[in-house]
Design a protein around this motif. Structure first.
Motif, PDB file in Angstrom:
ATOM      1  N   VAL A  99       0.823  -1.230  -0.006  1.00 40.61           N
ATOM      2  CA  VAL A  99       0.085   0.112   0.055  1.00 40.61           C
ATOM      3  C   VAL A  99       0.861   1.183  -0.001  1.00 40.61           C
ATOM      4  CG1 VAL A  99      -1.912   1.194   1.276  1.00 40.61           C
ATOM      5  CG2 VAL A  99      -1.835  -1.130   1.141  1.00 40.61           C
ATOM      6  N   VAL A 100       1.979   1.150   0.810  1.00 39.52           N
ATOM      7  CA  VAL A 100       3.011   2.226   0.791  1.00 39.52           C
ATOM      8  C   VAL A 100       3.400   2.730  -0.743  1.00 39.52           C
ATOM      9  CG1 VAL A 100       5.263   3.082   1.336  1.00 39.52           C
ATOM     10  CG2 VAL A 100       3.765   2.194   3.148  1.00 39.52           C
ATOM     11  N   LEU A 101       3.730   1.410  -1.346  1.00 38.27           N
ATOM     12  CA  LEU A 101       4.310   1.734  -2.694  1.00 38.27           C
ATOM     13  C   LEU A 101       3.242   2.095  -3.710  1.00 38.27           C
ATOM     14  CD1 LEU A 101       6.404  -1.499  -2.776  1.00 38.27           C
ATOM     15  CD2 LEU A 101       7.396   0.664  -2.878  1.00 38.27           C
ATOM     16  N   TYR A 102       1.864   1.544  -3.506  1.00 37.27           N
ATOM     17  CA  TYR A 102       0.880   2.211  -4.397  1.00 37.27           C
ATOM     18  C   TYR A 102       0.628   3.526  -4.118  1.00 37.27           C
ATOM     19  CZ  TYR A 102      -4.005   2.824  -5.991  1.00 37.27           C
ATOM     20  OH  TYR A 102      -5.066   3.042  -6.597  1.00 37.27           O
ATOM     21  N   PHE A 103       0.743   4.225  -2.768  1.00 39.17           N
ATOM     22  CA  PHE A 103       0.587   5.545  -2.829  1.00 39.17           C
ATOM     23  C   PHE A 103       1.646   6.476  -3.105  1.00 39.17           C
ATOM     24  CE2 PHE A 103      -3.130   3.899  -0.380  1.00 39.17           C
ATOM     25  CZ  PHE A 103      -4.182   4.741  -1.227  1.00 39.17           C
ATOM     26  N   VAL A 104       2.855   5.840  -2.933  1.00 37.03           N
ATOM     27  CA  VAL A 104       4.125   6.529  -3.582  1.00 37.03           C
ATOM     28  C   VAL A 104       4.027   6.769  -4.938  1.00 37.03           C
ATOM     29  CG1 VAL A 104       6.604   6.157  -4.115  1.00 37.03           C
ATOM     30  CG2 VAL A 104       5.893   5.845  -1.689  1.00 37.03           C
ATOM     31  N   GLY A 105       3.623   5.945  -5.657  1.00 37.89           N
ATOM     32  CA  GLY A 105       3.452   5.927  -7.011  1.00 37.89           C
ATOM     33  C   GLY A 105       1.982   7.104  -7.540  1.00 37.89           C
ATOM     34  N   ALA A 106       1.228   7.155  -6.730  1.00 41.34           N
ATOM     35  CA  ALA A 106       0.009   8.095  -6.773  1.00 41.34           C
ATOM     36  C   ALA A 106       0.510   9.261  -6.724  1.00 41.34           C
ATOM     37  CB  ALA A 106      -1.150   7.714  -5.901  1.00 41.34           C
ATOM     38  N   VAL A 107       1.401   9.572  -5.501  1.00 35.38           N
ATOM     39  CA  VAL A 107       1.965  10.824  -5.347  1.00 35.38           C
ATOM     40  C   VAL A 107       2.820  11.383  -6.476  1.00 35.38           C
ATOM     41  CG1 VAL A 107       3.277  12.142  -3.611  1.00 35.38           C
ATOM     42  CG2 VAL A 107       1.684  10.807  -2.796  1.00 35.38           C
ATOM     43  N   VAL A 108       3.709  10.459  -6.881  1.00 34.84           N
ATOM     44  CA  VAL A 108       4.606  10.726  -7.984  1.00 34.84           C
ATOM     45  C   VAL A 108       3.768  11.146  -9.208  1.00 34.84           C
ATOM     46  CG1 VAL A 108       6.299   9.540  -9.514  1.00 34.84           C
ATOM     47  CG2 VAL A 108       6.409   9.430  -7.035  1.00 34.84           C
ATOM     48  N   ALA A 109       2.706  10.322  -9.522  1.00 34.86           N
ATOM     49  CA  ALA A 109       1.886  10.757 -10.697  1.00 34.86           C
ATOM     50  C   ALA A 109       1.378  12.009 -10.552  1.00 34.86           C
ATOM     51  CB  ALA A 109       0.776   9.526 -10.701  1.00 34.86           C
ATOM     52  N   HIS A 118       2.366  15.352 -13.475  1.00 33.07           N
ATOM     53  CA  HIS A 118       1.591  16.038 -14.031  1.00 33.07           C
ATOM     54  C   HIS A 118       1.298  17.335 -13.711  1.00 33.07           C
ATOM     55  CE1 HIS A 118       0.920  11.910 -15.830  1.00 33.07           C
ATOM     56  NE2 HIS A 118       0.532  12.569 -16.761  1.00 33.07           N
ATOM     57  N   ARG A 119       2.082  17.807 -12.579  1.00 32.46           N
ATOM     58  CA  ARG A 119       2.079  18.920 -11.965  1.00 32.46           C
ATOM     59  C   ARG A 119       0.972  19.256 -11.367  1.00 32.46           C
ATOM     60  NH1 ARG A 119       5.235  19.445 -16.221  1.00 32.46           N
ATOM     61  NH2 ARG A 119       7.468  20.546 -15.823  1.00 32.46           N
ATOM     62  N   ASP A 120       0.195  18.368 -10.783  1.00 28.19           N
ATOM     63  CA  ASP A 120      -1.177  18.469 -10.076  1.00 28.19           C
ATOM     64  C   ASP A 120      -1.073  18.520  -8.574  1.00 28.19           C
ATOM     65  OD1 ASP A 120      -3.912  18.700  -9.486  1.00 28.19           O
ATOM     66  OD2 ASP A 120      -3.877  16.286  -9.512  1.00 28.19           O
ATOM     67  N   THR A 121      -0.439  19.653  -8.150  1.00 23.19           N
ATOM     68  CA  THR A 121       0.030  19.692  -6.739  1.00 23.19           C
ATOM     69  C   THR A 121      -1.314  19.557  -5.846  1.00 23.19           C
ATOM     70  OG1 THR A 121       0.148  21.987  -7.061  1.00 23.19           O
ATOM     71  CG2 THR A 121       2.151  20.901  -6.965  1.00 23.19           C
ATOM     72  N   ALA A 122      -2.449  20.201  -6.365  1.00 26.29           N
ATOM     73  CA  ALA A 122      -3.767  20.169  -5.613  1.00 26.29           C
ATOM     74  C   ALA A 122      -4.050  18.562  -5.288  1.00 26.29           C
ATOM     75  CB  ALA A 122      -4.597  20.884  -6.325  1.00 26.29           C
ATOM     76  N   GLY A 123      -3.793  17.772  -6.274  1.00 28.68           N
ATOM     77  CA  GLY A 123      -4.334  16.545  -6.164  1.00 28.68           C
ATOM     78  C   GLY A 123      -3.500  15.454  -5.196  1.00 28.68           C
ATOM     79  N   ILE A 124      -2.288  16.022  -4.858  1.00 28.41           N
ATOM     80  CA  ILE A 124      -1.483  15.255  -4.057  1.00 28.41           C
ATOM     81  C   ILE A 124      -2.313  15.357  -2.451  1.00 28.41           C
ATOM     82  CG2 ILE A 124       0.529  15.255  -2.519  1.00 28.41           C
ATOM     83  CD1 ILE A 124       1.935  16.689  -5.149  1.00 28.41           C
ATOM     84  N   LYS A 125      -3.115  16.153  -2.299  1.00 27.07           N
ATOM     85  CA  LYS A 125      -3.934  16.018  -0.863  1.00 27.07           C
ATOM     86  C   LYS A 125      -4.681  14.603  -0.668  1.00 27.07           C
ATOM     87  CE  LYS A 125      -8.227  18.556  -2.177  1.00 27.07           C
ATOM     88  NZ  LYS A 125      -8.268  17.919  -3.408  1.00 27.07           N
ATOM     89  N   ASN A 126      -5.190  13.918  -1.850  1.00 30.00           N
ATOM     90  CA  ASN A 126      -5.802  12.733  -1.690  1.00 30.00           C
ATOM     91  C   ASN A 126      -4.958  11.672  -1.424  1.00 30.00           C
ATOM     92  OD1 ASN A 126      -8.388  13.908  -2.332  1.00 30.00           O
ATOM     93  ND2 ASN A 126      -7.722  14.105  -4.378  1.00 30.00           N
ATOM     94  N   PRO A 127      -3.778  11.300  -2.281  1.00 33.17           N
ATOM     95  CA  PRO A 127      -2.961  10.179  -1.669  1.00 33.17           C
ATOM     96  C   PRO A 127      -2.256  10.385  -0.772  1.00 33.17           C
ATOM     97  CG  PRO A 127      -2.142  10.972  -3.514  1.00 33.17           C
ATOM     98  CD  PRO A 127      -3.392  11.827  -3.451  1.00 33.17           C
ATOM     99  N   ALA A 128      -1.396  11.597  -0.217  1.00 34.39           N
ATOM    100  CA  ALA A 128      -0.518  11.786   0.775  1.00 34.39           C
ATOM    101  C   ALA A 128      -1.031  11.447   2.138  1.00 34.39           C
ATOM    102  CB  ALA A 128      -0.080  13.412   0.633  1.00 34.39           C
ATOM    103  N   PRO A 129      -2.127  11.623   2.682  1.00 33.67           N
ATOM    104  CA  PRO A 129      -2.602  11.181   3.955  1.00 33.67           C
ATOM    105  C   PRO A 129      -2.622   9.888   4.035  1.00 33.67           C
ATOM    106  CG  PRO A 129      -4.146  12.917   3.170  1.00 33.67           C
ATOM    107  CD  PRO A 129      -3.175  12.637   1.969  1.00 33.67           C
ATOM    108  N   LEU A 130      -2.945   9.186   2.709  1.00 33.22           N
ATOM    109  CA  LEU A 130      -3.050   7.576   2.829  1.00 33.22           C
ATOM    110  C   LEU A 130      -1.806   6.972   2.832  1.00 33.22           C
ATOM    111  CD1 LEU A 130      -6.153   7.342   0.489  1.00 33.22           C
ATOM    112  CD2 LEU A 130      -6.113   7.166   3.039  1.00 33.22           C
TER     113      LEU A 130
END
Length: 116
Positions: free
Chosen positions: A75-85, A89-101
């Motif tokens: 799950v850690v690796l999954y969400f590292v991938g989500a944050v990296v994605a 894509h320069r979607d800094t606002a979208g990081i708020k979803n996977p970062a807490p997870l």
């Protein structure tokens, strides 16, 4: 048995299950977030399967701690991938979803290892 691991694993598993459901049903907010991160629609079922497997592994880890630790690492690796994605894509606002997870998955990993 660590109470901290049980609580973290259970809560994270519930969130993962809801997230997987959102991907499978293509909930509007989920699709918008994934689109901003450049995730193709064909990946949704695979991402949902990974989240469901993580949820099942975390819950099973309550009784089989090595499985729970392995699931938490996945799950850690999954969400590292989500944050990296989102970063790519320069979607800094979208990081708020996977970062807490990601933080919750790291906490589950640490508590699982410390209580094994």
């Amino acid at each position: 048995m660590s109470t901290a691991y049980v609580v973290l694993a259970a809560l994270l598993a519930v969130v993962l299950a809801f997230s997987a459901y959102g991907k499978l049903t293509r909930a509007t907010t989920v699709v918008q977030n994934l689109d901003r991160a450049g995730v193709p629609g064909s990946w949704y079922p695979w991402l949902a399967a990974a989240e469901a497997a993580g949820a099942i592994g975390l819950v099973a880890g309550i009784w089989l701690r090595p499985l729970g630790i392995a699931a938490a690492i996945g799950v850690v690796l999954y969400f590292v991938g989500a944050v990296v994605a989102h970063v790519v894509h320069r979607d800094t606002a979208g990081i708020k979803n996977p970062a807490p997870l990601l933080v919750a998955a790291l906490a589950a990993t640490v508590t699982g290892v410390l209580s094994a």
